[in-house]
Write a protein that holds these residues in place. Structure first.
Motif, short mmCIF file in Angstrom:
data_model
loop_
_atom_site.label_atom_id
_atom_site.label_comp_id
_atom_site.label_asym_id
_atom_site.label_seq_id
_atom_site.Cartn_x
_atom_site.Cartn_y
_atom_site.Cartn_z
N THR A 13 0.86 -1.19 0.00
CA THR A 13 0.00 0.00 0.00
C THR A 13 0.89 1.23 0.00
O THR A 13 1.83 1.33 0.80
N GLN A 14 0.56 2.17 -0.88
CA GLN A 14 1.37 3.38 -0.98
C GLN A 14 0.53 4.56 -1.45
O GLN A 14 -0.62 4.41 -1.88
N ILE A 15 1.10 5.73 -1.37
CA ILE A 15 0.43 6.93 -1.86
C ILE A 15 0.50 6.93 -3.39
O ILE A 15 1.58 6.75 -3.97
N VAL A 16 -0.65 7.13 -4.02
CA VAL A 16 -0.74 7.13 -5.48
C VAL A 16 -1.41 8.42 -5.95
O VAL A 16 -2.02 9.14 -5.15
N THR A 17 -1.29 8.67 -7.23
CA THR A 17 -1.93 9.86 -7.82
C THR A 17 -3.05 9.41 -8.75
O THR A 17 -2.84 8.53 -9.60
N LEU A 18 -4.21 10.02 -8.59
CA LEU A 18 -5.35 9.71 -9.47
C LEU A 18 -5.11 10.38 -10.82
O LEU A 18 -4.97 11.61 -10.90
N GLU A 19 -5.05 9.58 -11.88
CA GLU A 19 -4.80 10.13 -13.21
C GLU A 19 -6.10 10.33 -13.99
O GLU A 19 -6.27 11.33 -14.69
N GLU A 20 -7.03 9.39 -13.87
CA GLU A 20 -8.23 9.47 -14.71
C GLU A 20 -9.34 8.60 -14.11
O GLU A 20 -9.08 7.52 -13.57
N VAL A 21 -10.57 9.09 -14.23
CA VAL A 21 -11.74 8.28 -13.91
C VAL A 21 -12.23 7.69 -15.23
O VAL A 21 -12.53 8.44 -16.17
N LEU A 22 -12.27 6.37 -15.30
CA LEU A 22 -12.65 5.72 -16.56
C LEU A 22 -14.15 5.85 -16.82
O LEU A 22 -14.93 6.13 -15.90
N PRO A 23 -14.56 5.65 -18.08
CA PRO A 23 -15.97 5.89 -18.46
C PRO A 23 -17.00 5.11 -17.65
O PRO A 23 -18.13 5.56 -17.51
N ASP A 24 -16.63 3.95 -17.12
CA ASP A 24 -17.63 3.19 -16.36
C ASP A 24 -17.94 3.82 -15.00
O ASP A 24 -18.86 3.39 -14.30
N GLN A 25 -17.15 4.84 -14.62
CA GLN A 25 -17.33 5.58 -13.37
C GLN A 25 -17.15 4.71 -12.13
O GLN A 25 -17.47 5.13 -11.01
N ARG A 26 -16.67 3.51 -12.29
CA ARG A 26 -16.39 2.64 -11.14
C ARG A 26 -14.92 2.21 -11.10
O ARG A 26 -14.49 1.50 -10.20
N THR A 27 -14.17 2.65 -12.11
CA THR A 27 -12.76 2.29 -12.19
C THR A 27 -11.94 3.55 -12.43
O THR A 27 -12.39 4.47 -13.15
N VAL A 28 -10.75 3.59 -11.82
CA VAL A 28 -9.86 4.74 -12.01
C VAL A 28 -8.50 4.24 -12.46
O VAL A 28 -8.13 3.07 -12.25
N LYS A 29 -7.74 5.13 -13.08
CA LYS A 29 -6.36 4.83 -13.48
C LYS A 29 -5.44 5.57 -12.50
O LYS A 29 -5.60 6.79 -12.32
N LEU A 30 -4.54 4.86 -11.89
CA LEU A 30 -3.65 5.42 -10.88
C LEU A 30 -2.21 5.42 -11.38
O LEU A 30 -1.82 4.60 -12.22
N VAL A 31 -1.40 6.33 -10.82
CA VAL A 31 0.04 6.37 -11.08
C VAL A 31 0.74 6.08 -9.76
O VAL A 31 0.62 6.83 -8.78
N CYS A 32 1.43 4.96 -9.72
CA CYS A 32 2.13 4.56 -8.50
C CYS A 32 3.51 5.22 -8.42
O CYS A 32 3.97 5.87 -9.37
N GLU A 33 4.16 5.02 -7.29
CA GLU A 33 5.53 5.52 -7.14
C GLU A 33 6.42 4.86 -8.20
O GLU A 33 6.33 3.66 -8.44
N GLY A 34 7.24 5.62 -8.83
CA GLY A 34 8.10 5.08 -9.88
C GLY A 34 7.47 5.15 -11.26
O GLY A 34 8.09 4.77 -12.25
N GLY A 35 6.22 5.61 -11.34
CA GLY A 35 5.57 5.80 -12.65
C GLY A 35 4.73 4.65 -13.13
O GLY A 35 4.11 4.73 -14.21
N LEU A 36 4.65 3.56 -12.38
CA LEU A 36 3.82 2.44 -12.80
C LEU A 36 2.35 2.85 -12.78
O LEU A 36 1.89 3.50 -11.83
N ARG A 37 1.61 2.45 -13.83
CA ARG A 37 0.18 2.77 -13.91
C ARG A 37 -0.63 1.50 -13.72
O ARG A 37 -0.25 0.43 -14.19
#
Length: 526
Positions: free
Chosen positions: A483-507
């Protein structure tokens, strides 16, 4: 020398031989004739259908001959009757001839009528001549007759009408001119297109004359007198409905600046303002305009007041209402934000039902207020005159729902909280917040249903944060085996899923129930 007897024959025997030869020739001739081509077969008797068809043809030809006799005798009605009977026999081989003969009859008949009405047209008796011609043109139902008669008399007929129209309009007999041009007989003789063109010319001439007659009452601002002139002209048949509308437009154009100016000047006045509003409404009604009512029902285009009139009248009506509810104007418009969805009351009638809502966090400016209500506009009024500010008002909003700060991240008011997505402490012993939906509110106790499993948890209202998911927000999620601090990049069209950016740039993609948030990373509640 001795001669053989076989070389000599007696005379009787030679005759017999000759006769025998002739008999043989005759027999051969008989045989030849008997072997020649057989005689042609006899023709079969005619069928009943053939006899009937020949009889029809004969009858049709006889009728055509009689029609020709009637034509020569100038009995054109009889000729048409006979040709009609011939045509009814449906002899296809004669149909073209019948059609040609009918056309000849119609053209000669048209020539006869043209000669008959020529004196009347030359004498200027258009109405009489048209009446004479219109009857056969309608009754005969013959395009050839109508076309030919119009060709023969069209120029003289048009000249006759124009002469009579000029005489009538010059002497001010407008109804007479319109009656002649608009008559059914005139249309029949001249044709619809020519009549329409002529009627347009006549109406234009009359319109300009009637418009000139309005100059004096309009300059004197005798609006009712001008309208009376229009009504009288229409009633007398001097102008049609379209002309009346055009003249009404002239009056409306003249009165527009008067109404708009009167309304603008009355804004800010005391006792005179309600009287001015009454006069404005009287003039609006006089010129048959309508103003959209509180119910917001649209007004027909031909009845809608011009925008400048509608706006200035609205400003005055709002000012009168502000006086009625004893509004205290502000020295300067103050900016506010709607807290939750806010129902606003009509600006010109603060006690009427609400017809409009302000969306949550809408920016408004308060122009004045009573004890409980504020008159607001959603357009920055800086530098605008009072009447312009009042034109732009949205309505009366409850003061309690107008905040001095941006409310975008605020928790909605209690009456709108149910159904709102929130961050809340939904796991005992866990500091981080989880997403859920409010299902009940009772004082400071708020029941939240976890998105993860629909379990309902009761929490205190101050612990809630608005569950908005904004790109760039800092969240907590399982990422790279921890578990770590992540950045919210995008809310996907289904409105129930998001795309996150983890430490080190992993999405990675994550569903909403898998997200957590630290209270300090979220905007503070109200």
């Amino acid at each position: 020398m001795r001669t053989s007897l076989r070389h000599f024959t007696s005379p009787s025997r030679r005759v017999a031989t000759i006769l025998a030869r002739f008999a043989a020739v005759a027999a051969m001739a008989t045989t030849f004739v008997a072997c020649g081509p057989p005689p042609a077969p006899a023709k079969p008797p005619e069928s009943a259908e053939e006899r009937a068809e020949k009889a029809k043809i004969a009858s049709a030809k006889q009728l055509m001959e009689k029609a020709d006799e009637a034509y020569n005798a100038k009995d054109f009605d009889e000729a048409r009757k006979l040709l009609g009977q011939a045509n009814d026999l449906q002899v296809e081989s004669l149909s073209y001839q019948i059609s040609e003969q009918r056309e000849k009859v119609d053209k000669r008949h048209a020539k006869l009528w043209a000669n008959e009405v020529e004196p009347s047209l030359k004498d200027g008796d258009c109405k009489g001549a048209f009446s004479e011609m219109a009857t056969p043109m309608r009754d005969l139902d013959s395009e050839v007759f109508v076309r030919e008669l119009r060709r023969l008399v069209g120029a003289e007929a048009l000249a006759c009408v124009q002469m009579r129209v000029d005489e009538a309009t010059t002497s001010g007999q407008f109804a007479k001119a319109r009656a002649l041009v608009g008559a059914e007989d005139t249309q029949t003789v001249l044709g619809p297109a020519q009549q329409k063109k002529l009627l347009t010319e006549v109406d234009t001439t009359i319109f300009e004359a009637k418009k000139a007659q309005l100059d004096e009452p309009l300059k004197a601002e005798r609006w009712a007198d001008a309208l009376a002139k229009i009504d009288e002209a229409e009633k007398a048949g001097e102008i049609g409905a379209e002309g009346a509308r055009g003249l009404l437009g002239v009056v409306r154009a003249a009165i527009t600046p008067e109404i708009a100016g009167m309304a603008a000047r009355a804004v800010g006045q005391g006792r005179e303002a309600p009287k001015a509003l009454e006069e404005v409404d009287r003039l609006i009604k006089l010129v048959r305009w309508e103003i959209m009512g509180p119910d917001g029902a649209p007004v027909a285009k031909d009845k809608a007041a011009p925008e400048v009139v509608a706006k200035k009248r609205q400003a005055l009506a709002v000012w009168v209402e502000a006086q009625r509810v004893k509004m205290k104007p502000g020295k300067k418009a103050e900016k506010r934000w709607a807290h939750g969805k806010v129902a606003v009351l009509p600006p010109a009638k603060a006690d009427a039902p609400s017809k409009r809502d302000l969306a949550p966090a809408t920016e408004v400016w308060v122009l004045g207020q009573t004890k409980d209500l504020a008159l607001v506009t959603d357009v920055d009024p800086a530098g605008a005159s009072l009447d312009v500010q009042l034109e732009r008002t949205v309505g009366w909003a409850p003061l309690a729902r107008l905040a001095p700060k941006n409310t975008t991240e605020w928790i909605p008011p209690d009456d709108q909280l149910v159904g709102t997505r929130v961050w809340a402490p939904l796991r005992p012993g866990e500091k981080n917040l989880e997403l859920g939906t409010v299902s009940a509110v009772k004082g400071q106790d708020v029941t939240v249903k976890r998105l993860a499993d629909d379990k309902e948890i009761v929490v205190k209202r101050p612990t809630l944060r608005l569950g908005r998911l904004v790109p760039g927000a800092k969240l907590v999620a399982f990422c790279q085996a921890k578990t770590q601090i992540v950045t919210l990049e995008e809310v996907l069209p289904d409105q129930r899923t998001v795309k996150l950016v983890c430490e080190g740039g992993l999405r990675k993609d994550e569903v909403l129930p898998g997200l957590r948030a630290r209270p300090e990373d979220l905007p503070a509640p109200k």
